[in-house]
Design a protein around this motif. Sequence first.
Motif, short mmCIF file in Angstrom:
data_model
loop_
_atom_site.label_atom_id
_atom_site.label_comp_id
_atom_site.label_asym_id
_atom_site.label_seq_id
_atom_site.Cartn_x
_atom_site.Cartn_y
_atom_site.Cartn_z
N THR A 55 0.45 -0.98 0.02
CA THR A 55 0.11 0.04 -0.26
C THR A 55 0.81 1.37 -0.36
OG1 THR A 55 -1.24 -0.90 1.47
CG2 THR A 55 -1.64 1.11 1.60
N THR A 56 0.97 2.36 -0.91
CA THR A 56 1.54 3.06 -0.92
C THR A 56 0.34 4.27 -1.38
OG1 THR A 56 3.49 4.39 -2.26
CG2 THR A 56 1.78 3.18 -3.72
N PHE A 57 1.02 5.92 -1.03
CA PHE A 57 0.34 6.88 -1.15
C PHE A 57 1.17 8.03 -2.28
CE2 PHE A 57 -1.64 10.78 -0.21
CZ PHE A 57 -2.95 10.86 -0.88
N CYS A 58 0.42 8.45 -3.27
CA CYS A 58 0.63 9.17 -4.45
C CYS A 58 0.23 10.86 -3.94
CB CYS A 58 0.65 8.77 -5.46
SG CYS A 58 0.62 6.83 -6.05
N LEU A 59 1.23 11.30 -3.87
CA LEU A 59 1.50 12.75 -3.47
C LEU A 59 1.78 13.45 -4.13
CD1 LEU A 59 -0.42 14.84 -1.29
CD2 LEU A 59 1.76 14.52 -0.44
N VAL A 60 1.30 14.90 -5.16
CA VAL A 60 1.61 15.59 -6.74
C VAL A 60 1.06 16.82 -6.05
CG1 VAL A 60 2.27 15.34 -8.27
CG2 VAL A 60 1.71 13.19 -7.61
N THR A 61 2.12 17.44 -6.10
CA THR A 61 1.51 19.14 -6.17
C THR A 61 2.26 19.85 -6.91
OG1 THR A 61 1.45 20.74 -3.69
CG2 THR A 61 3.70 18.94 -4.28
N ASP A 62 2.37 20.95 -6.72
CA ASP A 62 3.25 22.16 -7.27
C ASP A 62 2.68 23.54 -7.13
OD1 ASP A 62 5.76 21.77 -8.77
OD2 ASP A 62 5.11 20.68 -10.19
N ARG A 63 3.52 24.96 -6.81
CA ARG A 63 3.12 25.52 -6.90
C ARG A 63 3.48 27.10 -8.16
NH1 ARG A 63 4.84 29.48 -2.23
NH2 ARG A 63 6.12 29.90 -3.34
N ALA A 64 3.01 27.08 -9.59
CA ALA A 64 4.13 27.88 -10.50
C ALA A 64 4.25 29.44 -10.16
CB ALA A 64 2.61 27.56 -11.85
N SER A 65 3.02 29.98 -9.11
CA SER A 65 2.82 31.34 -8.72
C SER A 65 4.17 31.43 -7.82
CB SER A 65 1.86 31.25 -7.30
OG SER A 65 0.40 31.27 -7.58
N ASN A 66 4.55 32.93 -7.99
CA ASN A 66 6.25 33.44 -7.15
C ASN A 66 6.84 32.03 -7.25
OD1 ASN A 66 4.43 35.59 -6.01
ND2 ASN A 66 3.27 34.61 -5.02
N GLY A 67 7.08 31.84 -8.77
CA GLY A 67 8.43 30.62 -8.34
C GLY A 67 9.40 31.04 -7.89
N PRO A 68 11.20 30.38 -7.81
CA PRO A 68 12.16 30.44 -7.24
C PRO A 68 12.59 30.62 -9.09
CG PRO A 68 11.73 27.95 -7.65
CD PRO A 68 10.40 28.71 -8.01
N PHE A 69 13.47 31.85 -7.58
CA PHE A 69 14.52 32.86 -8.82
C PHE A 69 16.14 31.96 -8.00
CE2 PHE A 69 11.04 35.40 -8.94
CZ PHE A 69 11.23 35.76 -10.19
N THR A 70 17.41 31.16 -9.46
CA THR A 70 18.07 30.67 -8.96
C THR A 70 19.16 31.72 -9.55
OG1 THR A 70 16.95 28.56 -9.51
CG2 THR A 70 19.43 29.02 -8.73
N LEU A 71 20.21 31.82 -8.68
CA LEU A 71 21.69 32.39 -8.47
C LEU A 71 22.48 31.47 -8.59
CD1 LEU A 71 21.91 35.93 -7.26
CD2 LEU A 71 21.62 35.43 -9.57
N TRP A 72 22.82 30.99 -9.97
CA TRP A 72 23.80 29.88 -10.18
C TRP A 72 25.44 30.29 -9.61
CZ3 TRP A 72 22.31 24.83 -9.81
CH2 TRP A 72 20.88 25.11 -9.82
N PRO A 73 26.47 29.80 -9.36
CA PRO A 73 27.99 30.46 -9.01
C PRO A 73 28.36 30.13 -10.84
CG PRO A 73 27.86 28.55 -7.69
CD PRO A 73 26.08 28.75 -8.58
N ASN A 74 29.09 30.99 -11.25
CA ASN A 74 29.87 31.56 -12.08
C ASN A 74 31.50 31.72 -12.00
OD1 ASN A 74 30.66 31.07 -14.51
ND2 ASN A 74 29.93 33.18 -15.46
N PRO A 75 32.29 30.64 -11.38
CA PRO A 75 33.52 31.24 -11.15
C PRO A 75 34.45 31.61 -12.33
CG PRO A 75 32.75 29.17 -10.20
CD PRO A 75 31.78 29.12 -10.85
N VAL A 76 34.83 30.95 -13.38
CA VAL A 76 35.08 31.42 -14.66
C VAL A 76 34.30 32.77 -15.09
CG1 VAL A 76 35.58 29.46 -14.70
CG2 VAL A 76 33.95 30.42 -16.37
N GLY A 77 33.07 34.11 -14.34
CA GLY A 77 32.77 34.62 -14.89
C GLY A 77 33.75 35.91 -14.66
N ALA A 78 33.35 37.30 -15.38
CA ALA A 78 34.09 38.12 -14.68
C ALA A 78 33.56 38.96 -13.44
CB ALA A 78 34.44 39.23 -15.61
N GLY A 79 34.99 38.89 -12.25
CA GLY A 79 34.13 39.30 -11.26
C GLY A 79 33.68 38.30 -10.63
N GLY A 80 33.76 36.78 -11.11
CA GLY A 80 32.75 35.72 -10.36
C GLY A 80 31.24 36.08 -10.73
N GLU A 81 31.05 36.76 -11.46
CA GLU A 81 29.63 37.11 -11.74
C GLU A 81 28.35 36.16 -11.74
OE1 GLU A 81 26.88 40.20 -14.85
OE2 GLU A 81 28.20 39.73 -14.81
N MET A 82 27.66 36.03 -11.23
CA MET A 82 26.36 34.67 -10.82
C MET A 82 25.66 34.43 -12.18
SD MET A 82 25.25 34.38 -7.49
CE MET A 82 26.80 34.02 -6.04
#
Length: 397
Positions: A111-138
Amino acid sequence: MYSKAYIPYGGYYSTPFARWQGSLQNEHSVELAAATAKRWLASREIDPKIFEYLNFGKTIGQLHTFYDAPWAAALMGAPDIPGMSVSQACSTSTTVINNAATGLETGAYDTTFCLVTDRASNGPFTLWPNPVGAGGEMIPENWMMDNFAKDPWGGVAMVQTAENVVKKYGGITKEDVDRVTARRYEQYNDALANDREFQKRYMFPAEYKISKKKVGVLDADEGVTPTTYDTLASLKPVIPGGVHSFGAQTHPADGNCGLIVTTRDKARELSADKNIKIQILSYGYARAEKAHMAAAVVPASQMALDKAGISAKDVKAIKSHNPFTANDLYMANAMGLDVMNMNNYGCSLVYGHPQGPTAGRGIIEMIEELAIRGGGYGLFTGCAAGDTGAALVIKVS
């Protein structure tokens, strides 16, 4: 083909879907889904401790996403069970249910439960590191909008993939798209008849915070904009020379759904009507040509049908995740289906697309349609990001 996986009749629910930036915009999607599941289980007098595993699905990141499945299990009242998280864009629910059925088939659990969800509103903004970018710009990423606008492999926006299918395979005009879109709104209106009689068969309200002391209740879809063929015909295509106006594509939304997957005997025990049996038969998957996402629904559907040992003519109810109307038209043309009889009682084109739970709601509606019609085979299918598709065949008897 599966032989051991069943869903109790009534052993599922979907919340209403709220158009993004609506009533559910500030709710943490994992917390909301777990709280809703806990309330629904209590309403059915089902002890969450009967579950041995949680198959959890979510596509859009939220705070503490790292802990999704075990956190959700604890919040819904089953802190002793493990689980796994699935992120498969629009086919998340289909894949979660398939994983649950696979676990039943292999004896991993009963016996298992399937639970599925999402919120499209106010979605995340991600900043990815870029060490080789100018001045370490993300590197900044608007998680949802940037990915809707461009597939990193396909190189185009999602709506362009639908237009590419129309251009390659032909036979679909803007008039066809507008005519089918208008039909989809008529079918959704059927679900609203008699004080939403159809939707009340499976829909469970979501509770959201208005203030520290005030709780709101969302008990019906929010943000659906009624339309007609004449209105649609007056709208220009989003892409010049294309066939899709903004009225012929879905909108982002928020919501969640839950389903129990278990053995035949346990499903009968938990069923709201012991005379109705729901069996998961098969799963299909596919990847279409680069930047032709809408085409993936056909090979995915055919795989699921072949595994179930049936053909399209044996299917009584067909539901699809159709972010663009051409999805249904292409599928109908390729498989010899009546496009006007697909998606009875509603579809994501009309009530919106929270990503993860979208297919789950469609599958639940398909089960209820089959129950009303005295049983039969049902086919759910839908495309997903990366030109992929997934399908599920279910039998109601």
